[in-house]
Enzyme design. Sequence first.
Site, mmCIF file in Angstrom:
data_model
loop_
_atom_site.group_PDB
_atom_site.id
_atom_site.type_symbol
_atom_site.label_atom_id
_atom_site.label_comp_id
_atom_site.label_asym_id
_atom_site.label_seq_id
_atom_site.Cartn_x
_atom_site.Cartn_y
_atom_site.Cartn_z
ATOM 1 N N LYS A 75 41.746 46.082 -9.407
ATOM 2 C CA LYS A 75 41.391 45.012 -10.480
ATOM 3 C C LYS A 75 40.780 45.684 -11.771
ATOM 4 C CE LYS A 75 37.802 41.314 -10.054
ATOM 5 N NZ LYS A 75 38.105 40.714 -11.308
ATOM 6 N N VAL A 80 35.194 51.069 -10.011
ATOM 7 C CA VAL A 80 35.978 52.291 -9.571
ATOM 8 C C VAL A 80 37.172 52.058 -10.400
ATOM 9 C CG1 VAL A 80 37.111 53.369 -7.501
ATOM 10 C CG2 VAL A 80 34.779 52.535 -7.557
ATOM 11 N N CYS A 81 37.700 50.987 -10.643
ATOM 12 C CA CYS A 81 39.370 50.984 -11.308
ATOM 13 C C CYS A 81 38.838 51.279 -12.941
ATOM 14 C CB CYS A 81 39.536 49.430 -11.298
ATOM 15 S SG CYS A 81 40.159 49.067 -9.439
ATOM 16 N N THR A 82 37.899 51.100 -13.452
ATOM 17 C CA THR A 82 37.453 51.494 -14.852
ATOM 18 C C THR A 82 37.500 52.839 -14.959
ATOM 19 O OG1 THR A 82 36.357 49.258 -15.277
ATOM 20 C CG2 THR A 82 35.647 51.152 -16.616
ATOM 21 N N ALA A 85 40.985 54.276 -14.674
ATOM 22 C CA ALA A 85 41.759 53.980 -15.883
ATOM 23 C C ALA A 85 41.049 54.877 -17.036
ATOM 24 C CB ALA A 85 41.620 52.518 -16.290
#
Length: 188
Positions: A75, A80-82, A85
């Site tokens: 997402k 965690v995804c940030t 990325a």
Amino acid sequence: MKAIFKKELLIGLIAASSCVGLGNTATAQDTPTEMTTLKQGEKVPDFNLMDQNGKLFKLSKYKGKKKLVIFFYPKDESPVCTKEACAFRDAYAKYSDANALVIGINNGTVASHKAFADKEHLPFTLLSDPDNKVLNAFKIKDQDFGNNMKVSGRETFIVGLNGTVVYSFRDFMKGDEHSKQVLAYLNK
């Protein structure tokens, strides 16, 4: 509406658990029976998806010309995804030096990807896979938290110039570790 709330709550709980190091992680070194995704030596399926700028991205245009680093993440904007990325962003020059194209994929919208890329200054391509067709073609395993709560998996692949998987790394809770592991492989 309740289902959306439950999913958002679950993502929040996952993010919170990653901050304190809780959770079950799996890596590419796990036993083969646990891995369901594409394996080393397998051909990567061709696909066409829309990028964060609303342009059609054709994988066939890049196969054989660049190494491809394809990371699947659940997402946009989740903690965690940030981290994941931003780790790819911070090492972007190293990927360029290695002749590798970085591509992030999830089922978020083009608009969501655009906002995420702009906010975090992401220099690489984010692709919208609204029906999870590419995610399913790569056989990415969902992270199951019980009680019918699943979140799409987090896995990164390196695709060699011959169009096959040469390396993969899977760890749901350590998003920033993906870039470290991929760079370690590329720098061997």
